[in-house]
Design an enzyme around this catalytic site. Structure first.
Site, mmCIF file in Angstrom:
data_model
loop_
_atom_site.group_PDB
_atom_site.id
_atom_site.type_symbol
_atom_site.label_atom_id
_atom_site.label_comp_id
_atom_site.label_asym_id
_atom_site.label_seq_id
_atom_site.Cartn_x
_atom_site.Cartn_y
_atom_site.Cartn_z
ATOM 1 N N ARG A 144 39.007 22.447 93.843
ATOM 2 C CA ARG A 144 38.321 23.271 94.855
ATOM 3 C C ARG A 144 38.615 24.807 94.539
ATOM 4 O O ARG A 144 39.605 25.268 93.927
ATOM 5 C CB ARG A 144 38.200 22.921 96.173
ATOM 6 C CG ARG A 144 39.536 23.530 96.735
ATOM 7 C CD ARG A 144 39.706 23.056 98.207
ATOM 8 N NE ARG A 144 40.907 23.898 99.021
ATOM 9 C CZ ARG A 144 42.103 23.281 98.735
ATOM 10 N NH1 ARG A 144 42.179 21.851 98.340
ATOM 11 N NH2 ARG A 144 43.138 23.726 99.185
ATOM 12 N N LYS A 163 47.746 10.892 95.350
ATOM 13 C CA LYS A 163 49.166 11.786 94.742
ATOM 14 C C LYS A 163 49.855 10.949 93.661
ATOM 15 O O LYS A 163 50.222 11.372 92.608
ATOM 16 C CB LYS A 163 50.122 12.038 95.971
ATOM 17 C CG LYS A 163 49.383 12.989 97.139
ATOM 18 C CD LYS A 163 48.694 14.271 96.518
ATOM 19 C CE LYS A 163 47.915 14.910 97.295
ATOM 20 N NZ LYS A 163 46.915 15.818 96.694
ATOM 21 N N GLU A 179 61.430 11.349 95.645
ATOM 22 C CA GLU A 179 61.695 12.455 94.818
ATOM 23 C C GLU A 179 63.058 13.072 94.915
ATOM 24 O O GLU A 179 63.272 13.036 96.123
ATOM 25 C CB GLU A 179 60.525 13.488 94.713
ATOM 26 C CG GLU A 179 59.090 12.869 94.390
ATOM 27 C CD GLU A 179 58.052 14.076 94.444
ATOM 28 O OE1 GLU A 179 58.431 15.190 94.937
ATOM 29 O OE2 GLU A 179 57.040 13.815 94.068
ATOM 30 N N HIS A 204 53.270 24.581 106.187
ATOM 31 C CA HIS A 204 52.505 24.073 105.115
ATOM 32 C C HIS A 204 51.387 24.829 105.127
ATOM 33 O O HIS A 204 50.373 24.197 104.237
ATOM 34 C CB HIS A 204 52.262 22.628 104.753
ATOM 35 C CG HIS A 204 53.626 21.564 104.930
ATOM 36 N ND1 HIS A 204 54.417 21.922 103.668
ATOM 37 C CD2 HIS A 204 54.454 21.003 105.752
ATOM 38 C CE1 HIS A 204 55.539 21.202 104.038
ATOM 39 N NE2 HIS A 204 55.302 20.531 105.135
HETATM 40 C C1 MV4 Z 1 58.676 19.176 97.809
HETATM 41 C C2 MV4 Z 1 59.687 20.106 97.992
HETATM 42 C C3 MV4 Z 1 61.103 20.132 97.574
HETATM 43 N N1 MV4 Z 1 61.197 18.771 96.726
HETATM 44 N N2 MV4 Z 1 59.072 18.201 96.783
HETATM 45 C C4 MV4 Z 1 54.880 19.384 99.049
HETATM 46 C C5 MV4 Z 1 53.581 19.735 99.776
HETATM 47 C C6 MV4 Z 1 53.667 21.016 99.827
HETATM 48 N N3 MV4 Z 1 52.774 21.787 100.781
HETATM 49 C C7 MV4 Z 1 55.236 20.942 100.319
HETATM 50 N N4 MV4 Z 1 55.731 20.311 99.557
HETATM 51 C C8 MV4 Z 1 57.250 20.391 99.053
HETATM 52 N N5 MV4 Z 1 57.477 19.264 98.246
HETATM 53 C C9 MV4 Z 1 60.473 18.017 96.662
HETATM 54 N N6 MV4 Z 1 60.693 16.907 95.627
HETATM 55 C C10 MV4 Z 1 59.312 20.949 98.955
HETATM 56 C C11 MV4 Z 1 58.159 21.092 99.348
HETATM 57 C C12 MV4 Z 1 57.741 22.247 100.490
HETATM 58 C C13 MV4 Z 1 57.252 23.278 100.254
HETATM 59 C C14 MV4 Z 1 56.695 23.329 98.820
HETATM 60 C C15 MV4 Z 1 55.915 24.804 98.504
HETATM 61 C C16 MV4 Z 1 55.776 25.612 99.448
HETATM 62 C C17 MV4 Z 1 56.089 25.352 100.753
HETATM 63 C C18 MV4 Z 1 56.979 24.144 101.246
HETATM 64 C C19 MV4 Z 1 57.321 24.079 102.263
HETATM 65 C C20 MV4 Z 1 58.140 23.038 102.768
HETATM 66 C C21 MV4 Z 1 58.512 21.911 101.800
#
Ligand code: MV4
Length: 503
Positions: free
Chosen positions: A292, A116, A198, A233
């Site tokens: 993928r 990452k 972040e 997730h």
């Molecule tokens: C984030 C975020 C808010 N702010 N990064 C990263 C991995 C991905 N599966 C979830 N991630 C997130 N990264 C920042 N700076 C919120 C999430 C997040 C999320 C993002 C997309 C789809 C579902 C999510 C569920 C929880 C948190």
């Protein structure tokens, strides 16, 4: 193109790949673990080889076994599907060393996008927008960086991904404690406690862009998929186009250009997906690139008319794309519901077992990518995905109606499924309005997670029909079924069908 292709996967995606190989006239080789001896992909392939015991680590993840089957079968290419070895750079190198074509990107592109922090650095250098963030070697440096970014911030493990090792920090006084916990979690989960900070995107949407790049300098995007409806997730429902007003045609074109730039920055070859976070203002930020074919690829196929597996095979064989961005058009709206053998009443715990009765939906605009059949085992060794139920219709409203209709037809008895949950989503006003974000399931969990027994009556009827058939087969007449009138007095096709068999 290839003498034979070994499909190094199982379940619905193995069948998906075998189907396209058959259309292309390319012989397919299946591999299976002891638990999958009777699986459908084994029967559908042109030949099949056992590769070991049920646990993935002793079968589907054992690269040498898979290469051994290539030698035995004469397969000179491998399609990895998704999961398992599909993003394992070491396996890609082993394929290259064995003279076998890996249908996917080079090991180097996979590695660059797999780490990452390396991916972030590469994207910043390529001018791809990433979430404002900073690294820090000491807690004080991270504290200062968070102060500059402004709260709330998100702590993330460099070796993490998919949300693992991620922590939202709302206030400065909580940072150091959260950092300690994030580092120890990262150390135990990934053996690497490097954590970066972040700016937190509040209420983000997950919008991803499908990319195809042929390794000859041609790369196109195939529009976006909205995957914001996730549970822990794990994507559950995906749709294309995105229903968000901020995702305009101009925004999609912009994101598409950025996604193509990201792919070119790592000399990507094959089908890949660039994931973005989008905030409520429509600003988007690179999240990660998946090297993928994604689970949810069918909704891109339904709206674009492309066969992405066919494109992957052609690219891996060195064929140029043969078309440019202007040739990529899309029409209508598609939705995918992942049908899992999970029990909503027990917090969606897997519900393994034997599928006793199976009636899959069909009809106009319905596609059910599945490896299930009556009598099939849903094993506790693997992801309990029963199928991916997809619909296409001319508008989103019609697609939602169609998905509701298809789900109401879907009958699975013998294992519990999340079909009632999906039906509840299709009847939820925020979903219908398209005004949801990644917090949707949490925000509506009371209504969604205790959703009733919507599917049960259909299940009962189908089980009754199956039992009646069993009686008939044995020449016995079952007792007459109680007459069931639906609310408006007419008898639904299902009820008529089932009852007629009970006589
Ligand atoms: C984030 C975020 C808010 N702010 N990064 C990263 C991995 C991905 N599966 C979830 N991630 C997130 N990264 C920042 N700076 C919120 C999430 C997040 C999320 C993002 C997309 C789809 C579902 C999510 C569920 C929880 C948190």
């Amino acid at each position: 193109m290839f003498d034979k292709v070994l499909v190094a996967n199982r379940g619905e995606i193995a069948i998906r790949v075998i189907r396209t190989l058959r259309e292309m006239g390319i012989p397919s080789v299946a591999v299976y673990s002891d638990a999958d001896r009777a699986a459908l992909h084994v029967r559908m392939a042109d030949e099949a080889y056992a590769i070991g015991p049920a646990p993935s680590a002793e079968s589907y993840l054992v690269g040498e076994r898979i290469l051994e089957v290539c030698r035995k079968s004469g397969a000179n290419a491998i399609h990895p599907g998704y999961g398992f070895l599909s993003e394992n750079a070491g396996f890609v190198r082993a394929c290259e060393a064995a003279g076998i074509t890996f249908i996917g990107p080079d090991a180097s592109a996979m590695e660059e996008m797999g780490d990452k922090t390396r991916a972030r650095a590469k994207m910043i250098a390529a001018g791809v927008p990433v979430v404002p963030g900073a690294e820090g070697d000491t807690p004080d440096e991270l504290l200062a960086a968070a102060g500059r970014l402004g709260y709330p911030v998100m702590l993330k493990a460099s070796a993490g991904g998919g949300g693992k090792g991620m922590r939202l920090v709302e206030r400065e006084e909580d940072l150091l404690g959260a950092l300690e916990r994030a580092q120890s979690e990262a150390r135990s989960a990934f053996g690497d406690d490097n954590v970066y900070v972040e700016k937190a995107i509040v209420g983000p949407r997950h919008i991803e862009i499908q990319v195809l790049a042929d390794g000859h300098g041609n790369a196109v995007h195939i529009f976006e998929r909205d995957c914001s409806i996730q549970r822990r997730h794990q994507k559950v429902i995906e749709e294309s186009p995105s229903p968000f007003p901020a995702v305009t045609a101009e925004k999609v074109a912009e994101m598409g250009e950025v996604a193509v730039k990201a792919a070119k920055a790592v000399d990507y070859r094959g089908a890949g997906t660039v994931e973005f976070l989008m905030d409520e203002n429509g600003e988007f930020y690179f999240l990660e690139m998946n090297t993928r074919l994604q689970v949810e690829h069918p909704i891109t196929e339904l709206t674009s008319g492309l066969d992405l597996v066919r494109e992957q095979v052609r690219i891996a064989a060195g064929v140029e794309l043969g078309y440019g961005q202007d040739a990529i058009v899309r029409r209508g709206h598609a939705i995918e519901c992942r049908i899992y053998a999970e029990d909503p009443a027990s917090g969606f715990l897997p519900s393994p077992g034997t599928i006793a009765v199976l009636r899959v939906p069909a009809g106009p605009g319905v596609r059910d990518d599945s490896g299930a059949y009556e009598g099939a085992e849903v094993s506790s060794y693997y992801d309990p995905l029963v199928s991916k139920l997809c619909v296409w219709a001319a508008t989103r409203e019609a697609a939602v109606d169609r998905m509701r209709r298809a789900l109401s037809e879907y009958v699975v008895a013998g294992v519990r499924t999340n079909i009632p949950f999906h039906l509840a989503v299709m009847n939820n006003s925020a979903f219908i309005a398209g005004t949801y974000d990644t917090g949707f399931i949490d925000a509506h969990k009371d209504e969604l997670l205790t959703s009733g027994t919507t599917g049960d009556s259909a299940t009962a009827i189908a089980v009754g029909a199956a039992l009646a058939q069993a009686f008939e087969d044995r020449g016995q007449a079952p007792a007459a079924a109680p007459r069931q009138q639906s609310s408006n007095g007419t008898m639904s096709g299902w009820r008529l069908g089932a009852l007629s068999r009970l006589r």
